[in-house]
Motif scaffolding. Structure first.
Motif, PDB file in Angstrom:
ATOM      1  N   ALA A  40       0.825  -1.209   0.000  1.00  0.00           N
ATOM      2  CA  ALA A  40       0.000   0.000   0.000  1.00  0.00           C
ATOM      3  C   ALA A  40       0.861   1.262   0.000  1.00  0.00           C
TER       4      ALA A  40
ATOM      5  N   LYS B 293      11.359  -7.237   5.484  1.00  0.00           N
ATOM      6  CA  LYS B 293      10.578  -7.701   6.646  1.00  0.00           C
ATOM      7  C   LYS B 293       9.263  -8.344   6.212  1.00  0.00           C
TER       8      LYS B 293
ATOM      9  N   ALA C 107      12.517   2.245  12.125  1.00  0.00           N
ATOM     10  CA  ALA C 107      11.062   2.174  12.333  1.00  0.00           C
ATOM     11  C   ALA C 107      10.542   3.485  12.893  1.00  0.00           C
TER      12      ALA C 107
ATOM     13  N   ASP D 118      -3.579  -7.268  -3.639  1.00  0.00           N
ATOM     14  CA  ASP D 118      -4.321  -6.428  -4.598  1.00  0.00           C
ATOM     15  C   ASP D 118      -5.211  -5.416  -3.867  1.00  0.00           C
TER      16      ASP D 118
HETATM   17  C1  LIG Z   1       1.665 -16.449   4.667  1.00  0.00           C
HETATM   18  C2  LIG Z   1       0.950 -15.378   3.914  1.00  0.00           C
HETATM   19  C3  LIG Z   1       0.380 -15.659   2.675  1.00  0.00           C
HETATM   20  C4  LIG Z   1      -0.259 -14.664   1.955  1.00  0.00           C
HETATM   21  N1  LIG Z   1      -0.692 -14.952   0.704  1.00  0.00           N
HETATM   22  C5  LIG Z   1      -1.192 -13.947  -0.062  1.00  0.00           C
HETATM   23  C6  LIG Z   1      -1.483 -14.188  -1.424  1.00  0.00           C
HETATM   24  O1  LIG Z   1      -1.226 -15.265  -1.968  1.00  0.00           O
HETATM   25  N2  LIG Z   1      -2.051 -13.177  -2.153  1.00  0.00           N
HETATM   26  C7  LIG Z   1      -2.298 -11.942  -1.610  1.00  0.00           C
HETATM   27  O2  LIG Z   1      -2.789 -11.059  -2.310  1.00  0.00           O
HETATM   28  N3  LIG Z   1      -2.016 -11.691  -0.304  1.00  0.00           N
HETATM   29  C8  LIG Z   1      -1.449 -12.654   0.468  1.00  0.00           C
HETATM   30  N4  LIG Z   1      -1.110 -12.393   1.770  1.00  0.00           N
HETATM   31  C9  LIG Z   1      -1.467 -11.078   2.359  1.00  0.00           C
HETATM   32  C10 LIG Z   1      -0.529  -9.965   1.889  1.00  0.00           C
HETATM   33  O3  LIG Z   1       0.797 -10.312   2.097  1.00  0.00           O
HETATM   34  C11 LIG Z   1      -0.821  -8.671   2.630  1.00  0.00           C
HETATM   35  O4  LIG Z   1      -2.214  -8.427   2.616  1.00  0.00           O
HETATM   36  C12 LIG Z   1      -0.118  -7.464   2.013  1.00  0.00           C
HETATM   37  O5  LIG Z   1       1.261  -7.623   2.066  1.00  0.00           O
HETATM   38  C13 LIG Z   1      -0.527  -6.174   2.721  1.00  0.00           C
HETATM   39  O6  LIG Z   1       0.202  -5.084   2.229  1.00  0.00           O
HETATM   40  P1  LIG Z   1       0.493  -3.828   3.152  1.00  0.00           P
HETATM   41  O7  LIG Z   1       1.195  -2.830   2.322  1.00  0.00           O
HETATM   42  O8  LIG Z   1      -0.753  -3.409   3.828  1.00  0.00           O
HETATM   43  O9  LIG Z   1       1.420  -4.365   4.329  1.00  0.00           O
HETATM   44  P2  LIG Z   1       2.889  -4.990   4.232  1.00  0.00           P
HETATM   45  O10 LIG Z   1       3.141  -5.543   2.911  1.00  0.00           O
HETATM   46  O11 LIG Z   1       3.025  -5.867   5.412  1.00  0.00           O
HETATM   47  O12 LIG Z   1       3.823  -3.716   4.423  1.00  0.00           O
HETATM   48  C14 LIG Z   1       3.956  -3.042   5.642  1.00  0.00           C
HETATM   49  C15 LIG Z   1       5.324  -2.360   5.656  1.00  0.00           C
HETATM   50  O13 LIG Z   1       5.453  -1.499   6.767  1.00  0.00           O
HETATM   51  C16 LIG Z   1       6.717  -1.652   7.348  1.00  0.00           C
HETATM   52  N5  LIG Z   1       6.597  -1.193   8.741  1.00  0.00           N
HETATM   53  C17 LIG Z   1       5.842  -1.743   9.720  1.00  0.00           C
HETATM   54  N6  LIG Z   1       5.900  -0.991  10.841  1.00  0.00           N
HETATM   55  C18 LIG Z   1       6.712   0.043  10.562  1.00  0.00           C
HETATM   56  C19 LIG Z   1       7.163   1.166  11.321  1.00  0.00           C
HETATM   57  N7  LIG Z   1       6.753   1.367  12.575  1.00  0.00           N
HETATM   58  N8  LIG Z   1       8.033   2.045  10.740  1.00  0.00           N
HETATM   59  C20 LIG Z   1       8.427   1.861   9.442  1.00  0.00           C
HETATM   60  N9  LIG Z   1       8.028   0.823   8.678  1.00  0.00           N
HETATM   61  C21 LIG Z   1       7.172  -0.072   9.230  1.00  0.00           C
HETATM   62  C22 LIG Z   1       7.037  -3.106   7.159  1.00  0.00           C
HETATM   63  O14 LIG Z   1       8.426  -3.363   7.243  1.00  0.00           O
HETATM   64  C23 LIG Z   1       6.469  -3.350   5.760  1.00  0.00           C
HETATM   65  O15 LIG Z   1       7.404  -3.080   4.760  1.00  0.00           O
HETATM   66  C24 LIG Z   1      -0.424 -13.365   2.514  1.00  0.00           C
HETATM   67  C25 LIG Z   1       0.121 -13.072   3.763  1.00  0.00           C
HETATM   68  C26 LIG Z   1       0.833 -14.053   4.447  1.00  0.00           C
HETATM   69  C27 LIG Z   1       1.463 -13.700   5.753  1.00  0.00           C
END
Ligand SMILES: Cc1cc2nc3c(=O)[nH]c(=O)nc-3n(C[C@H](O)[C@H](O)[C@H](O)COP(=O)(O)OP(=O)(O)OC[C@H]3O[C@@H](n4cnc5c(N)ncnc54)[C@H](O)[C@@H]3O)c2cc1C
Ligand code: SF4
Lengths: 99, 429
Positions: free
Chosen positions: B14, B41, B128, B317
């Motif tokens: 995101a 991470k 962080a 997505d």
């Molecule tokens: C085992 C597993 C299988 C999955 N399979 C799928 C799949 O097949 N298809 C699919 O679409 N989704 C899948 N997902 C879900 C998907 O991975 C997540 O929904 C998606 O990554 C969410 O994106 P995001 O940007 O919200 O969070 P994230 O991708 O988790 O990004 C969050 C970021 O914030 C950073 N961060 C956190 N706290 C701090 C802080 N305090 N300061 C600075 N940086 C920080 C982290 O390091 C990270 O880079 C799966 C998840 C898991 C765990």
């Protein structure tokens, strides 16, 4: 459910392939002094790195060095066993090469 | 005067998309990511459905680090000693509009971040955000290490294990019944071996394979396999509340899963090159926190924008689409000079009319269905096995008519219960 079934896997082999920068002497997770058995057992079951263990003598042990920073223990026992959970310091902790 | 128009916390899926939208509009934006490199991470299964990525970067396929295009889908019901598999191949899966690819986050996330940087976003990696700065109810910036940096709006995209959502909108940490833990290994194998084993035509095509039943020892969750170019991603996702009662710890479940007769031949001769763990939001629509406060919006996993409906996990997505809408809504609020919660309300409106909140709403009953239909995980895989045994196992004993062989099996569970589960399942979807 107050027991844990047989464990045949040696997790040290798997954690050994990961890349870590361990912040020696600076744990990012702190546990209550004498956590109850039931709460601790939950962590034995949920931690994907098998860092919460009960040894042959029945002692409850925890080692933060192999932590995958998933936060599962914080969800499962935050406020009971896990009294402090923060991220490892700058550039410390696990570094996934695949993810 | 703030240091930046916008600060984005976290560069997973995101975050960088939100930062891209803000930078593209000519606004200053800083991204703070705790990983020393983006993706360091992060863990997903993972299969990326590309529709929302295409909406932001129509040219993504030219240089994004994608592993294999998924053209084959399998679902297996596993009993301890058997498996019944549904195998789906369809030329439709090759259409551009519904394309999905396996990805590895340590490779994919830096690419996505680079797109934001190229548009003008500034990055700080390896540290962080420890706290949000506030002025009364209003979020005014972030504290990272010794630095305090201010912004008109903070976009919180720090993922499911957010330590900041509480400070942003008073969302306390998720309950064990609303999150699952994922455990995953990456297992290296030569590309042609993978291609042959999952029956696809070339080393650029692959399969997604989900498993229900024995992998989680009957607990709420399932197993997954995704093929990468020269490795296989294999793992389990299990609801934390139910896992905490399991006799078998999750890492032993994973080991047993790898030895299951249906799974073992797939990874035979492979080498484990990584062992990972990560949370997955599972609570769905009813577990979502407020999406905006004064000077702050939440996008992606931090706001539980993820669906796990057994045969597929979708969070990436959703996070990409949420990042896009967050970025655009923040730009509009800055232009209008109102970045209060009310001024940022356009974000939720945009999500309401996109698939993000529509799908989460449509599937809102599913988490509850999974949690309360334990037969799905405990009984049905063995039932499927026994039915197949009646059909396929021939040892010379005179055969029974189907009504005599299959009906008693159904009766073990109860015709009514089976019907009820089916009905509730269909309604939850
Ligand atoms: C085992 C597993 C299988 C999955 N399979 C799928 C799949 O097949 N298809 C699919 O679409 N989704 C899948 N997902 C879900 C998907 O991975 C997540 O929904 C998606 O990554 C969410 O994106 P995001 O940007 O919200 O969070 P994230 O991708 O988790 O990004 C969050 C970021 O914030 C950073 N961060 C956190 N706290 C701090 C802080 N305090 N300061 C600075 N940086 C920080 C982290 O390091 C990270 O880079 C799966 C998840 C898991 C765990
Ligand atoms: S954060 Fe995850 S890997 Fe680390 S100790 Fe807690 S449960 Fe285990």
């Amino acid at each position: 459910m107050s027991k844990v079934g047989p464990v045949t896997v040696d997790m040290a082999d798997y954690l050994g392939v990961n890349k870590y920068a361990v912040d020696e002497g600076n744990p990012h997770i702190e546990l209550a002094v004498d956590p109850g058995r039931e709460e601790f057992l939950k962590l034995v079951r949920v931690c994907p790195a098998a860092l919460y263990k009960i040894d042959a003598a029945g002692n409850q042990t925890f080692d933060f060095a192999g932590c995958l920073e998933c936060g599962t223990c914080r969800i499962a026992a935050g406020g009971t066993v896990v009294i402090e959970w923060h991220f490892p310091g700058p550039t410390m902790g696990v570094q996934y090469r695949y993810g | 005067m703030s240091d930046f128009d916008v600060i984005v916390v976290g560069s997973g899926m995101a975050g960088p998309v939100a930062a891209y939208e803000v930078a593209k509009a000519g606004r200053s934006v800083l991204v703070v990511e705790r990983g020393e490199s983006c993706g360091a991470k992060n863990v997903s299964g993972g299969r990326l459905y590309t529709h929302s990525l295409r909406a932001v970067f129509p040219d993504f396929a030219t240089d994004a680090p994608l592993e294999r295009r998924i053209v084959r889908e399998r679902i297996s019901l596993l009993a301890p000693d058997a498996g019944v598999t549904l195998d789906y191949a369809d030329e439709r899966l090759r259409d551009v509009g519904c394309a999905s690819y396996s990805v590895l986050r340590a490779r994919f996330d830096p690419w996505l971040a680079a797109r934001a940087e190229a548009a003008g976003a500034e990055y700080i990696n390896g540290i962080a955000v420890e706290a949000l700065l506030r002025d009364g109810p209003r979020v005014t910036g972030v504290r990272a290490g010794d630095d305090e940096i201010t912004a008109d709006v903070v976009i919180l995209s720090d993922g499911v294990n957010s330590l900041l959502a509480d400070q942003a909108v008073g969302a306390i940490r998720p309950k064990p019944a609303t999150v699952a833990v994922g455990i995953k290994q990456v297992i290296e194998l030569p590309a042609p071996v993978i291609t042959d084993r999952v029956l696809v035509a070339s080393d650029t095509e692959g399969a997604a394979w989900l498993f229900v039943g024995d992998p989680t020892k009957g607990h709420v969750g399932g197993g997954f396999v995704y093929t990468n170019r020269d490795s296989i991603s294999l793992g389990l996702v299990v609801t934390v509340a139910d896992l905490a009662r399991s006799e078998t710890p999750i890492y032993q479940m994973l080991e047993d899963f790898k030895r299951h007769p249906v799974v073992a031949p797939l990874i035979a001769g492979g080498k484990v090159v990584e062992h990972a763990g990560h949370l997955v939001p599972e609570g769905g629509f009813d577990a979502m926190p407020p999406l905006a406060g004064d000077g702050v919006v939440l996008a992606g996993d931090v706001a539980m924008m993820c669906v796990n409906i057994g045969y597929t996990v979708r969070g990436m997505d959703f996070a990409i689409a949420a990042g896009m809408h967050a970025g655009r809504a923040v730009v509009a609020a800055l232009a209008a000079g109102d970045t209060s919660a009310a001024g940022l309300a356009g974000y939720r409106q945009a999500l309401e009319s996109s698939f993000v909140l529509r799908d989460l709403r449509t599937l809102r009953r599913f988490p509850d269905f999974m949690e309360h239909t334990t037969r799905l995980f405990e009984k049905y895989p063995a039932l499927a096995r026994d039915a197949m045994r009646e059909l396929f196992v021939v040892d010379g004993t005179p055969i029974k008519p189907v009504r005599k062989s299959l009906l008693p099996l159904v009766k073990q569970v109860g015709v009514l219960k089976l019907g009820k589960d089916l009905w509730r399942g269909v309604r939850a979807l």
